[in-house]
Scaffold this motif. Structure first.
Motif, mmCIF file in Angstrom:
data_model
loop_
_atom_site.group_PDB
_atom_site.id
_atom_site.type_symbol
_atom_site.label_atom_id
_atom_site.label_comp_id
_atom_site.label_asym_id
_atom_site.label_seq_id
_atom_site.Cartn_x
_atom_site.Cartn_y
_atom_site.Cartn_z
ATOM 1 N N ARG A 125 7.859 -3.976 12.924
ATOM 2 C CA ARG A 125 8.581 -5.078 12.298
ATOM 3 C C ARG A 125 9.855 -4.581 11.623
ATOM 4 N NH1 ARG A 125 4.512 -8.817 8.878
ATOM 5 N NH2 ARG A 125 6.552 -9.400 8.030
ATOM 6 N N PRO A 126 11.007 -5.192 11.946
ATOM 7 C CA PRO A 126 12.267 -4.749 11.340
ATOM 8 C C PRO A 126 12.323 -5.003 9.842
ATOM 9 C CG PRO A 126 12.601 -6.745 12.649
ATOM 10 C CD PRO A 126 11.221 -6.255 12.958
ATOM 11 N N ASP A 127 11.671 -6.069 9.361
ATOM 12 C CA ASP A 127 11.695 -6.328 7.919
ATOM 13 C C ASP A 127 10.951 -5.233 7.165
ATOM 14 O OD1 ASP A 127 9.341 -7.226 9.154
ATOM 15 O OD2 ASP A 127 8.971 -8.771 7.645
ATOM 16 N N HIS A 128 9.836 -4.764 7.736
ATOM 17 C CA HIS A 128 9.110 -3.661 7.112
ATOM 18 C C HIS A 128 9.962 -2.390 7.109
ATOM 19 C CE1 HIS A 128 4.721 -5.309 7.525
ATOM 20 N NE2 HIS A 128 5.513 -6.091 6.824
ATOM 21 N N SER A 129 10.669 -2.146 8.198
ATOM 22 C CA SER A 129 11.501 -0.945 8.282
ATOM 23 C C SER A 129 12.566 -0.941 7.192
ATOM 24 C CB SER A 129 12.170 -0.861 9.657
ATOM 25 O OG SER A 129 11.203 -0.775 10.683
ATOM 26 N N LEU A 130 13.228 -2.083 7.002
ATOM 27 C CA LEU A 130 14.266 -2.168 5.977
ATOM 28 C C LEU A 130 13.665 -1.998 4.586
ATOM 29 C CD1 LEU A 130 17.209 -2.658 5.267
ATOM 30 C CD2 LEU A 130 16.749 -5.121 5.295
ATOM 31 N N ALA A 131 12.502 -2.612 4.359
ATOM 32 C CA ALA A 131 11.857 -2.491 3.050
ATOM 33 C C ALA A 131 11.436 -1.053 2.768
ATOM 34 C CB ALA A 131 10.644 -3.418 2.978
ATOM 35 N N VAL A 132 11.001 -0.332 3.795
ATOM 36 C CA VAL A 132 10.611 1.073 3.618
ATOM 37 C C VAL A 132 11.817 1.905 3.186
ATOM 38 C CG1 VAL A 132 9.873 3.158 4.841
ATOM 39 C CG2 VAL A 132 8.621 1.019 5.148
ATOM 40 N N ASP A 187 0.832 -1.206 0.000
ATOM 41 C CA ASP A 187 0.000 0.000 0.000
ATOM 42 C C ASP A 187 0.867 1.257 0.000
ATOM 43 O OD1 ASP A 187 -2.451 -1.308 -0.048
ATOM 44 O OD2 ASP A 187 -2.592 -1.421 2.131
ATOM 45 N N LEU A 188 2.004 1.213 0.711
ATOM 46 C CA LEU A 188 2.891 2.374 0.744
ATOM 47 C C LEU A 188 3.452 2.663 -0.641
ATOM 48 C CD1 LEU A 188 4.483 4.585 2.159
ATOM 49 C CD2 LEU A 188 6.203 2.867 2.791
#
Length: 455
Positions: free
Chosen positions: A340-347, A310-311
């Motif tokens: 979530r750290p995986d979301h942070s890295l993906a962002v 969505d982002l």
């Protein structure tokens, strides 16, 4: 963008038939004793069927004449279209959505017209198209835009409001360079070059489930020249929401606010209506969804089964709005990294991919800006940053930075990719500056409230 007409390829775009064409062609070439059938298939694929059959006989040595080859081809193809070829999931529904909205549709294919109609009839969609145009009628391949231009003439719609849907790089290239907006339907199993397809498509989609008329209407091509800045804020749907004070401050300093799914919750709390409410709406509460749909001027629904987050889709909405205004996008994102750290890295990776939009990520307790020569290359931190911790991390190979006014200064230093060499520096001067000379650098300032930083 207005949508008045749509020109669809058939094979690999409406129906999943490219493997069928490959198998039929190779089978016939082997029957004819033609050498290197796989290579011959690749070389003749762009051509209309009549031209391909002539080349098989004259250039590649097939003993049967071109007309005999053509009739044999057509018999095999019609049988496959009728019994073993399927329409892509979601295609029928998407076509119906366009027709119900008054969009005029046609098919422009390298396949001959009777066989195209056979395929459409087998899938129950023939009545949705105004006409079928075969490149055979024009005698040229899709490596030239003639078939799309003739389809446009027959549709009678403006080129800028007539979309071409294709799966092949050569079709996308000729249509796009002729001036059509293009959509690539990329299925991932036909051996197409994804990079080439992306380069020649305005919208890249893995399937029809990701597409909607609303997405086409939201699209706007990037202008060649910009006359100002659009400060756009995307409020994402992280389960750990930024504070109401931060969200309110960011929204008030922005020209355009986009709520991505559950991001509407943070805006609802501070009673700020977004300009766009978008997402698959699988995480926003029912109360907030009703509020946002009633309040936001634009609502764009994304399917839940999609490749993009969505982002990512919300950032594309911001890009399209900047393009409509002829302005350069300055992107801010919040409520995106909590939980979530995986979301942070993906962002961070996603924002790095949009480095030309001068992106910054602002959360309670830190701000991160992507510095790059493509977007914003320099950050003057200001007096309120003195004493704060600064970390600089290279997000692209060959990233080169300078740091002045910090405890440990750097002068055109190449940082290792994702390395820790630039971590945990301290601002010691009110005139501190960080500059990225090459690549992309994620610059974090920690321990200084975002609202106090000098813009």
């Amino acid at each position: 963008m207005s949508v008045k007409g749509a020109i669809f390829d058939l094979d690999g775009t409406i129906v999943d038939s490219m493997s069928m064409w490959h198998d039929v062609t190779v089978r016939l070439l082997e029957e004819q004793g033609v050498n290197n059938p796989e290579e011959v298939f690749r070389e003749t694929e762009p051509e209309p069927l009549s031209v391909m059959c002539r080349l098989l006989h004259e250039r590649y040595g097939a003993p049967d004449g071109s007309e005999t080859l053509r009739l044999r081809f057509l018999a095999l193809v019609r049988d496959a279209y009728s019994h073993s070829v399927d329409i892509y999931p979601g295609c029928r529904e998407f076509l119906r959505e366009l027709v119900d909205a008054g969009v005029k549709l046609c098919v422009a294919s390298s396949t001959s017209e009777p066989e195209v109609r056979c395929a459409l009839e087998a899938q129950g969609v023939e009545d949705l198209f105004d006409f079928v145009l075969s490149a055979d009628e024009l005698g040229v391949s899709k490596e030239r835009p003639d078939v799309y231009l003739e389809a446009l003439r027959r549709l009678g719609t403006p080129m800028e409001a007539t979309w071409v849907f294709e799966d092949s790089p050569f079709g996308l290239r000729s249509a796009h360079r002729a001036g059509f907006p293009t959509v690539c339907i990329f299925n991932g199993h036909d051996g197409r070059d994804e990079a080439l397809c992306r380069a020649e498509s305005d919208i890249f989609s893995h399937d029809y489930i990701e597409l909607s008329l609303a997405l086409l209407k939201d699209f706007a091509a990037a202008p060649k020249l910009t006359k100002g800045e659009l400060r756009a804020l995307v409020v994402d749907g992280s389960p750990q929401v930024s504070s109401a004070a931060l969200v309110s401050s960011l929204a008030q300093e922005s020209d355009y606010v986009i709520a991505a799914d559950r991001g509407a919750e943070a805006l609802h709390e501070v009673d700020i209506v977004p300009d766009v409410f978008c997402g698959d709406f699988d995480s926003v509460s029912e109360e907030t969804r009703v509020w946002a749909e009633a309040s936001a001027p634009v609502r764009i629904a994304f399917p839940s089964q999609k490749y993009a987050t969505d982002l990512s889709s919300a950032i594309e909405c911001a890009r399209h709005e900047a393009a409509r205004r002829g302005e350069h996008l300055h992107l801010s994102v919040t409520c995106a990294t909590g939980g979530r750290p995986d979301h942070s890295l993906a962002v961070l990776g996603l924002l790095a991919a949009h480095a030309d939009a001068c992106p910054r990520l602002v959360e309670d307790g830190f701000e991160c800006r992507m510095l790059s020569p493509e977007g914003t290359s320099r950050w003057t931190l200001g007096p309120h940053a003195v004493g704060s911790t600064i970390s600089v991390i290279a997000l692209a190979p060959g990233s080169c930075v300078s740091e002045q006014g910090l405890r440990w200064e750097l002068d055109h230093r190449k940082l290792p990719l994702l390395g820790d060499e630039g971590v945990s520096n301290i601002v010691v001067s009110a005139d501190a500056v960080i500059e990225c000379h090459a690549g992309i650098a994620a610059v974090f300032i920690i321990g200084s409230p975002q609202a106090e930083l000098e813009r």
